[in-house]
Design an enzyme around this catalytic site. Structure first.
Site, PDB file in Angstrom:
ATOM      1  CG  PHE A 130      42.633  43.199  39.951  1.00 28.34           C
ATOM      2  CD1 PHE A 130      41.457  43.786  40.368  1.00 28.34           C
ATOM      3  CD2 PHE A 130      43.178  42.195  40.747  1.00 28.34           C
ATOM      4  CE1 PHE A 130      40.831  43.385  41.541  1.00 28.34           C
ATOM      5  CE2 PHE A 130      42.564  41.785  41.919  1.00 28.34           C
ATOM      6  CZ  PHE A 130      41.381  42.385  42.316  1.00 28.34           C
ATOM      7  CD  GLN A 158      49.965  37.935  46.132  1.00 32.63           C
ATOM      8  OE1 GLN A 158      48.862  37.423  46.005  1.00 32.63           O
ATOM      9  NE2 GLN A 158      50.616  38.464  45.117  1.00 32.63           N
ATOM     10  CG  HIS A 195      45.971  40.927  49.480  1.00 34.28           C
ATOM     11  ND1 HIS A 195      45.527  42.203  49.720  1.00 34.28           N
ATOM     12  CD2 HIS A 195      45.347  40.513  48.362  1.00 34.28           C
ATOM     13  CE1 HIS A 195      44.667  42.543  48.771  1.00 34.28           C
ATOM     14  NE2 HIS A 195      44.532  41.533  47.930  1.00 34.28           N
ATOM     15  CG  LEU A 235      41.563  39.674  50.597  1.00 38.90           C
ATOM     16  CD1 LEU A 235      43.064  39.769  50.799  1.00 38.90           C
ATOM     17  CD2 LEU A 235      41.255  38.640  49.534  1.00 38.90           C
ATOM     18  CD  GLU A 247      45.255  43.927  43.247  1.00 39.21           C
ATOM     19  OE1 GLU A 247      45.679  42.961  43.906  1.00 39.21           O
ATOM     20  OE2 GLU A 247      45.678  44.194  42.123  1.00 39.21           O
ATOM     21  NE  ARG A 279      46.801  40.942  44.873  1.00 37.17           N
ATOM     22  CZ  ARG A 279      45.913  39.949  44.853  1.00 37.17           C
ATOM     23  NH1 ARG A 279      46.290  38.725  45.191  1.00 37.17           N
ATOM     24  NH2 ARG A 279      44.673  40.179  44.503  1.00 37.17           N
ATOM     25  CG  HIS A 313      46.126  36.721  49.675  1.00 32.43           C
ATOM     26  ND1 HIS A 313      44.870  36.438  50.167  1.00 32.43           N
ATOM     27  CD2 HIS A 313      45.971  36.944  48.351  1.00 32.43           C
ATOM     28  CE1 HIS A 313      43.998  36.496  49.170  1.00 32.43           C
ATOM     29  NE2 HIS A 313      44.639  36.785  48.071  1.00 32.43           N
ATOM     30  NE  ARG A 346      47.705  34.580  43.651  1.00 33.40           N
ATOM     31  CZ  ARG A 346      46.597  35.336  43.812  1.00 33.40           C
ATOM     32  NH1 ARG A 346      45.935  35.770  42.774  1.00 33.40           N
ATOM     33  NH2 ARG A 346      46.185  35.626  45.025  1.00 33.40           N
TER      34      ARG A 346
END
Lengths: 248, 603
Positions: free
Chosen positions: B121, B234, B236, B250, B253, B309, B380, B415
C-alpha cells in the site's frame, strides 16, 4: 432534463398512502438518488435509511416496484420510467415511517446464536494456520451486508410472521459462516433444529434471488445446514453412539 | 417541556464504527458497564467502507518488516507533524490487535503457509496490510460487532448525541435524541468515549455518508476540549467520477497495490513525472520495476502510483487542470492492462478486487477487467481532531476520551492507507481501557438539569420556527463553498471568503425551520447536524488560513513550499469563553533520541 415520477409510501403504523413526487433524473442515477433529491427539495421529513451509497452497508433496503432491493444499487435505466416507480418499505417488518421499518428483531436474533469458539492456537505465538481454500469456502457467507432483504422476502417471515420460531435466511447464512469457519468448534445444530426452526425453510430460493451480494443462500448455506442437522439428529449410528456415551 | 429517558452506564461510547466497538469491548473487559450510541444501525458505520486492509508490521510476507519500519513510514507519511508517541504505540501494538481479531472470528486472506497475507500500500515500505479481498472493513466491523454484542454492552441504535453534559470541568454524560421516535435521552456516565469518525459531509465530493458531520469534534470543542491540526484533510486520490450520482465513492488504493496504473487523456503514465525528494530513493525508476514490486519482488521499489495519497491527489489535480483529464473530469485508473503481464488476468482481478468489480459493473456499467476507470480526488478523512493523551486517549477535558478518526495525532499532515483500521483497533482499545479505569477511580458525577433543559429546548427549536429556510439548502451551500474554497488547492484569499460565508450560513442556520413531527424526521436531523458541520468547517478554514506553507494534505497555492518554521508547529483550536473560536500554535514536543535514530536510519 428528463423527469420521472416516484410513487412513495408515506405514513406510519397508523396508516398512510402512496404519494407521487416528480423529480429530474439524469444519466447513471439510482433510486436512492431520486429519493434523496425529493427529500431535499420537497419532502424534508421523508424517512429513509441510507449510509454508504455503494452497496456495502445494506441500509437502504426497500421494495422497488414490488421487488426487494437496495435503492443505492438500483439504476433508473433498469426501470420503466414511463410509469411511476413505486417504492414501499420492506413488508415483513413493522413500519416505523415512510420507507423505514423496525428491523431490531434481527439484532436480537443474532445475540441468541452461539458465538464463534476457536480451537486452540496452532502455533506457539498464539496464531492459527489456515489454507486459503478453507477461508474461501466461507467467504461467500461473510460478504453479507445485513440488508435483511432475504428476511423480507422469506414467506415464513413475510406471510406467516413466524418471528418466534424461525431465524430467517440471514441468520442461517450467519450460522453457516460460523459452522464452516475453519477454526470453529461450537455445535449449533441442535438449536438450528429446534428454536431456530430450520425445518420451516422449504427451499423456494426466494432469498437467493434477492440477495444483493449474490450469496447462494439456499444451496450453499441452508441445504448443507439441513443435511448436517439431519445427520446429527437422525443418523441411526450417531443415535446409537449418543446413547452409549450418554451424549445429546 | 423536555421529557427524557435516563440511561446509566459506567462508560458511554458515542459511535459504533471500529473505534467505538473496539473501545466498548475493551471497557467491558475492564469490568465497566458500557453503553454504545450509534447514529445509524449497528454495523453500518463507515468502517464497512474500508477496503484495502489493516496495516500491521506482522512481517508474514516480508520478514524485514517490524514496528520500527512501520513507525518511520507513518512519521514520514505524516511529514513529521505526527504525535510521535502515538505513532510508536500504534506501530508496536497493531500486530497484536490484528491477531486478536482472528481469535474473535475474523478471516483474512492467507499466505501459502497458512498465515495472514499482507499486501502493498502507498507509503508502506513492505507488504503490510492484512486484508480480505477488498472488503476488509466489513470483515472487521462484523467481527467486532458479533464479538461485542456477546460482551454485555447496551447498544442504542439510531441515536444522535446533541451535547455532552458537564459537572464542573468533567464530562459526565450526554443528551441525545433517538431517530425512531424523536425522544430525548439522557445518558449518565462516569466516562465518555468519542468515536464519531470524520467530517466529510462538510464537502461536496466525499466518500463519506450523511453521518459524517463532525459530531465528535464539535461535542468535544463545545465541552472545552482542544482540537488540533484541523487543516489536514485527506483527499483520497481515487474516487469515482462517473456517473454524477456516485461521484466521490471510493475506489480502493488496493487497485494500485495490485498493479493498477494512472494515465492521463494522452495515455501517459504521469506519476513518473514528479517524485518528491523524500521518496526518490524508494520509488521505482521504470514501469517494469514498479510492476515487479506489486507482484512481490523484494528487490524492486514501489511504483509512483503508490506514493502518499496527498501527492497522488495533487498530481491528478494538475493533470486535470492542465487539460489532460478524462472525459468526465478525472484521470484514468487502469488495472485491465495487467493482462499483458499475466495469464487469466480477469479472474485475478475479480478475485483480488471483487467489490470494485461489482461496484463499477453495477453503478457505471463498466468492466474493470476490460476498461480503465475514471477517477478523481474525493474528501476522505480528517487527520485533525480532538487532542488526546497518546497513552490514555483522554482529551484535555477530564472524563472525555476520543479514538479513531475524530481523535488527532497519529497521522500528522497525511495518513497512510491502512493506518486508519489499525488506528481504531489500537487506540479504540486504549480509549476503552482508560475510560473504564477513569470511571472506576472517579465514580459518578452529577448531571446539571439546567443544562439538559436548555439543550433540550434548543433541540426542539426548529419545530417552533415557522416559514424559515429548509436545512438542506444550507447544507448544500456549505458543501459547495468548502469544496471550492477550502478544498484540495487553497489560497488565503479564498479561505477568508469562506470564513465570511460560514458566518452567513450560521445566521441562516439559526432561522431554519422544519416541517412534520419528531418521528424519524430527516429534515429535523439535518437541521441539528448543521451546528457541527459549521463548527468543523470554521475550524478547518481557520487552521488552513494560519498554516502558510504546503505540507502533507494541506496545499496552499500562495505558499507552495514547505516552511520548516511552520512545520514545527501544531495548530490548536479552542472555544473562547465568549463563544468565538480561538486559534493558537504550539511547537511540537521534542522526540526522544531513540525514535529520532529510527527515523534517521530509515531515511
Amino acid at each position: 432534463m428528463a423527469k420521472a415520477t416516484f410513487r412513495i409510501w408515506r405514513g406510519d403504523a397508523d396508516g398512510g398512502e402512496l404519494r407521487d413526487y416528480t423529480t429530474e433524473v439524469s444519466e447513471g442515477m439510482v433510486v436512492l438518488d431520486a429519493v434523496l433529491q425529493i427529500q431535499a427539495d420537497e419532502a424534508n421529513d421523508l424517512a429513509v435509511r441510507w449510509n454508504c451509497k455503494a452497496g456495502k452497508c445494506g441500509s437502504c433496503s426497500a421494495e422497488v416496484n414490488g421487488v426487494p432491493k437496495l435503492m443505492c444499487m438500483t439504476r433508473l435505466n433498469e426501470l420503466p420510467l414511463e410509469k411511476p416507480v413505486t417504492l414501499h418499505p420492506m413488508k415483513a417488518f413493522p413500519l416505523v415511517k415512510d420507507l423505514v421499518t423496525d428491523v431490531s428483531w434481527n439484532f436480537e436474533i443474532k445475540k441468541r446464536i452461539k458465538p464463534f469458539k476457536p480451537r486452540p492456537p496452532d502455533a506457539e505465538d498464539g496464531t492459527w494456520r489456515m489454507a486459503q481454500s478453507d477461508v474461501d469456502r466461507v467467504m461467500e457467507f461473510r460478504k453479507c451486508v445485513e440488508c435483511f432483504l432475504c428476511q423480507d422476502v422469506c414467506h415464513v417471515l413475510r406471510e406467516h410472521q413466524l418471528f418466534d420460531g424461525f431465524i430467517g435466511p440471514r441468520f442461517l447464512v450467519h450460522v453457516a459462516a460460523l459452522e464452516m469457519h475453519p477454526l470453529d468448534t461450537e455445535n449449533r445444530l441442535e438449536a438450528l433444529r429446534t428454536d431456530q426452526g430450520i425445518g420451516y425453510c422449504n427451499i423456494t430460493k426466494c432469498c437467493t434471488n434477492v440477495c444483493p451480494e449474490n450469496i447462494t443462500i439456499t444451496d450453499n448455506a441452508i441445504i448443507p445446514l439441513k443435511e448436517r442437522v439431519v445427520d446429527e439428529a437422525y443418523d441411526p449410528l450417531r443415535r446409537f453412539f449418543r446413547k452409549m456415551t450418554g451424549g445429546r | 417541556m423536555s421529557e427524557h429517558q435516563i440511561h446509566e452506564h459506567d462508560v458511554l461510547i458515542i459511535g459504533a464504527g471500529g473505534a467505538g466497538l473496539r473501545a466498548a469491548i475493551a471497557a467491558s473487559a475492564e469490568g465497566a458497564t458500557v453503553g454504545v450510541v450509534c447514529k445509524s444501525l449497528l454495523g453500518k458505520a463507515h468502517t464497512v467502507m474500508a477496503e484495502g486492509g489493516v496495516a500491521a508490521a506482522i512481517g508474514n510476507v516480508d520478514d524485514r518488516d517490524n514496528w520500527r519500519v512501520h513507525f518511520a513510514d507513518t512519521m514520514r507519511g505524516g511529514q513529521y507533524l505526527n504525535n510521535w508517541r502515538m505513532a510508536e504505540l500504534h506501530a508496536k501494538e497493531a500486530p497484536d490487535t490484528v491477531r486478536e481479531l482472528e481469535a474473535w472470528g475474523a478471516l483474512f486472506d492467507r499466505t501459502d503457509d497458512g498465515r495472514i497475507l499482507q499486501r502493498n500500500f502507498g507509503g508502506h515500505a513492505y507488504p503490510r496490510l492484512a486484508h480480505v479481498g477488498d472488503r476488509t472493513g466489513l470483515e472487521m466491523i462484523r467481527t467486532l460487532q458479533d464479538y461485542g454484542v456477546h460482551q454485555g454492552m447496551d447498544v442504542h441504535m439510531e441515536c444522535t448525541v446533541i451535547t455532552l453534559l458537564e459537572d464542573g470541568e468533567r464530562v459526565v454524560g450526554a443528551l441525545a435524541y433517538d431517530r425512531e421516535k424523536g425522544h430525548l435521552k439522557v445518558f449518565h456516565a462516569k466516562a465518555v468515549v468519542l468515536a464519531t469518525g470524520g467530517i466529510g459531509k462538510a464537502f461536496k465530493i466525499t466518500s463519506n455518508s450523511w453521518e459524517y458531520t463532525g459530531d465528535g469534534h464539535t461535542l468535544a470543542y463545545d465541552a472545552g476540549a482542544e482540537l488540533i491540526d484541523m487543516e489536514f484533510i485527506q483527499f483520497h486520490p481515487t474516487g469515482m467520477m462517473w456517473p454524477p450520482s456516485v461521484r466521490g465513492i471510493l475506489v480502493t488504493e488496493g487497485v494500485r497495490g495490485e498493479g493498477g496504473v494512472l494515465r492521463n487523456a494522452n495515455g501517459h503514465r504521469f506519476m513518473f513525472d514528479d517524485i518528491p525528494p523524500l521518496y526518490v530513493s524508494s520509488t521505482a525508476d521504470s514501469e517494469d520495476e514498479g510492476w515487479r514490486y506489486t507482484q512481490g519482488d523484494r528487490d524492486a521499489r514501489r511504483p509512483p502510483e503508490l506514493l502518499t495519497r496527498d501527492h497522488v491527489a495533487r498530481c491528478i489535480v494538475r493533470e486535470i487542470k492542465e487539460g489532460r483529464g478524462s472525459p468526465h473530469g478525472g484521470v484514468f485508473l487502469d488495472i485491465s492492462w495487467i493482462k499483458e503481464r499475466m495469464p487469466k488476468a480477469a479472474e485475478h482481478i475479480k478475485k483480488k478486487l471483487p467489490s470494485m468489480y461489482h461496484q463499477f459493473k453495477r453503478l457505471a456499467d463498466l468492466d474493470i477487467t476490460e476498461q480503465p476507470m475514471e477517477v478523481g480526488p474525493t474528501t476522505h478523512y480528517v487527520m485533525g481532531g480532538v487532542r488526546v493523551d497518546a497513552d490514555t486517549q483522554m482529551s484535555t477535558v477530564p472524563g472525555l476520551f476520543a479514538a479513531g478518526e475524530c481523535a488527532a495525532g497519529l497521522h500528522g499532515a497525511n495518513r497512510l492507507g491502512g493506518n486508519s483500521l489499525s488506528d481504531l483497533l489500537v487506540f479504540g482499545n486504549r480509549a476503552g481501557v482508560h475510560a473504564a479505569r477513569f470511571a472506576k477511580e472517579r465514580g459518578a458525577g452529577t448531571i446539571n438539569d439546567a443544562q439538559v433543559e436548555e439543550a433540550g429546548r434548543a433541540t426542539l427549536a426548529p419545530f417552533e420556527r415557522v416559514g424559515g429556510e429548509g436545512p438542506y439548502q444550507i447544507q448544500n451551500a456549505l458543501q459547495d463553498m468548502m469544496q471550492d474554497q477550502v478544498g484540495i488547492v487553497r489560497t488565503g484569499e479564498d479561505m477568508q471568503r469562506a470564513l465570511d460565508g460560514i458566518q452567513q450560513l450560521r445566521d441562516r442556520a439559526q432561522r431554519v425551520s422544519v416541517n412534520g413531527n419528531r418521528v424519524y424526521n430527516p429534515g429535523w436531523h439535518t437541521a441539528l447536524d448543521l451546528h457541527s458541520l459549521l463548527t468543523v468547517a470554521e475550524a478547518v478554514a481557520r487552521s488552513a488560513i494560519t498554516r502558510k506553507e504546503s505540507r502533507g494534505a494541506h496545499f496552499r497555492e500562495d505558499h507552495p513550499e514547505k516552511d520548516e518554521s511552520e512545520g514545527n508547529l501544531n495548530t490548536v483550536i479552542t472555544k473562547h469563553p465568549d463563544g468565538s473560536m480561538a486559534l493558537t500554535r504550539e511547537p511540537k514536543r521534542e522526540m526522544p533520541a531513540e525514535l529520532r535514530a529510527i527515523i534517521e536510519e530509515m531515511k
